[in-house]
Design a protein around this motif. Structure first.
Motif, PDB file in Angstrom:
ATOM      1  N   LEU A  57      43.919 -29.544 -34.701  1.00 17.67           N
ATOM      2  CA  LEU A  57      43.632 -30.357 -33.518  1.00 17.67           C
ATOM      3  C   LEU A  57      42.291 -30.015 -32.886  1.00 17.67           C
ATOM      4  O   LEU A  57      41.736 -30.809 -32.124  1.00 17.67           O
ATOM      5  CB  LEU A  57      44.760 -30.212 -32.492  1.00 17.67           C
ATOM      6  N   LEU A  58      41.799 -28.824 -33.189  1.00 21.41           N
ATOM      7  CA  LEU A  58      40.464 -28.393 -32.761  1.00 21.41           C
ATOM      8  C   LEU A  58      39.709 -27.917 -33.988  1.00 21.41           C
ATOM      9  O   LEU A  58      40.311 -27.352 -34.911  1.00 21.41           O
ATOM     10  CB  LEU A  58      40.535 -27.229 -31.751  1.00 21.41           C
ATOM     11  N   GLY A  59      38.397 -28.107 -33.988  1.00 22.76           N
ATOM     12  CA  GLY A  59      37.572 -27.608 -35.077  1.00 22.76           C
ATOM     13  C   GLY A  59      37.488 -26.096 -35.029  1.00 22.76           C
ATOM     14  O   GLY A  59      37.393 -25.504 -33.955  1.00 22.76           O
ATOM     15  N   GLU A  60      37.512 -25.467 -36.184  1.00 17.37           N
ATOM     16  CA  GLU A  60      37.499 -24.006 -36.249  1.00 17.37           C
ATOM     17  C   GLU A  60      36.220 -23.410 -35.680  1.00 17.37           C
ATOM     18  O   GLU A  60      36.261 -22.434 -34.941  1.00 17.37           O
ATOM     19  CB  GLU A  60      37.701 -23.549 -37.691  1.00 17.37           C
ATOM     20  N   LYS A  61      35.086 -23.983 -36.009  1.00 14.71           N
ATOM     21  CA  LYS A  61      33.811 -23.438 -35.535  1.00 14.71           C
ATOM     22  C   LYS A  61      33.454 -23.925 -34.133  1.00 14.71           C
ATOM     23  O   LYS A  61      32.991 -23.158 -33.313  1.00 14.71           O
ATOM     24  CB  LYS A  61      32.694 -23.788 -36.510  1.00 14.71           C
ATOM     25  N   THR A  62      33.649 -25.209 -33.895  1.00 13.14           N
ATOM     26  CA  THR A  62      33.222 -25.791 -32.617  1.00 13.14           C
ATOM     27  C   THR A  62      34.254 -25.647 -31.513  1.00 13.14           C
ATOM     28  O   THR A  62      33.912 -25.695 -30.340  1.00 13.14           O
ATOM     29  CB  THR A  62      32.938 -27.290 -32.774  1.00 13.14           C
ATOM     30  N   LYS A  63      35.503 -25.500 -31.886  1.00 10.47           N
ATOM     31  CA  LYS A  63      36.619 -25.492 -30.942  1.00 10.47           C
ATOM     32  C   LYS A  63      36.645 -26.764 -30.096  1.00 10.47           C
ATOM     33  O   LYS A  63      37.121 -26.780 -28.970  1.00 10.47           O
ATOM     34  CB  LYS A  63      36.605 -24.241 -30.070  1.00 10.47           C
ATOM     35  N   LYS A  64      36.139 -27.840 -30.683  1.00 10.95           N
ATOM     36  CA  LYS A  64      36.174 -29.149 -30.025  1.00 10.95           C
ATOM     37  C   LYS A  64      37.229 -30.004 -30.719  1.00 10.95           C
ATOM     38  O   LYS A  64      37.540 -29.786 -31.896  1.00 10.95           O
ATOM     39  CB  LYS A  64      34.809 -29.825 -30.107  1.00 10.95           C
TER      40      LYS A  64
END
Length: 88
Positions: A57-64
């Motif tokens: 649900l969130l990107g691993e690198k961006t946390k977006k």
């Protein structure tokens, strides 16, 4: 349910939260809340963020929020409510 979140069954979510103690069990709302906080640029707790990333649900690198994250938040806070209201 939408394609990007079809993998998020109750069982998958329950398993992802195994061993945690949030003081509540509305895990679907915790996930959606985490997505929305990150979308707005706010911090969310480390455990909730890690679970949300693990579930895609969130990107691993961006946390977006990912597409699935956006769909999940919409499902939890909008679509379910609309369906329940339509039932009466």
């Amino acid at each position: 349910m939408k394609k990007a979140i079809a993998h998020l069954t109750e069982e998958v979510i329950e398993q992802a939260f195994t061993g945690t103690n949030f003081g509540r069990t509305d895990f679907d709302v915790i996930l959606a809340d985490t997505v929305l906080k990150r979308a707005a640029g706010y911090h969310s707790g480390g455990t909730a963020t890690a679970i949300t990333i693990r579930l895609g649900l969130l990107g691993e690198k961006t946390k977006k929020p990912t597409k699935a994250g956006h769909e999940w938040a919409l499902e939890v806070f909008y679509s379910r409510r609309k369906r329940m209201e339509a039932k009466g």
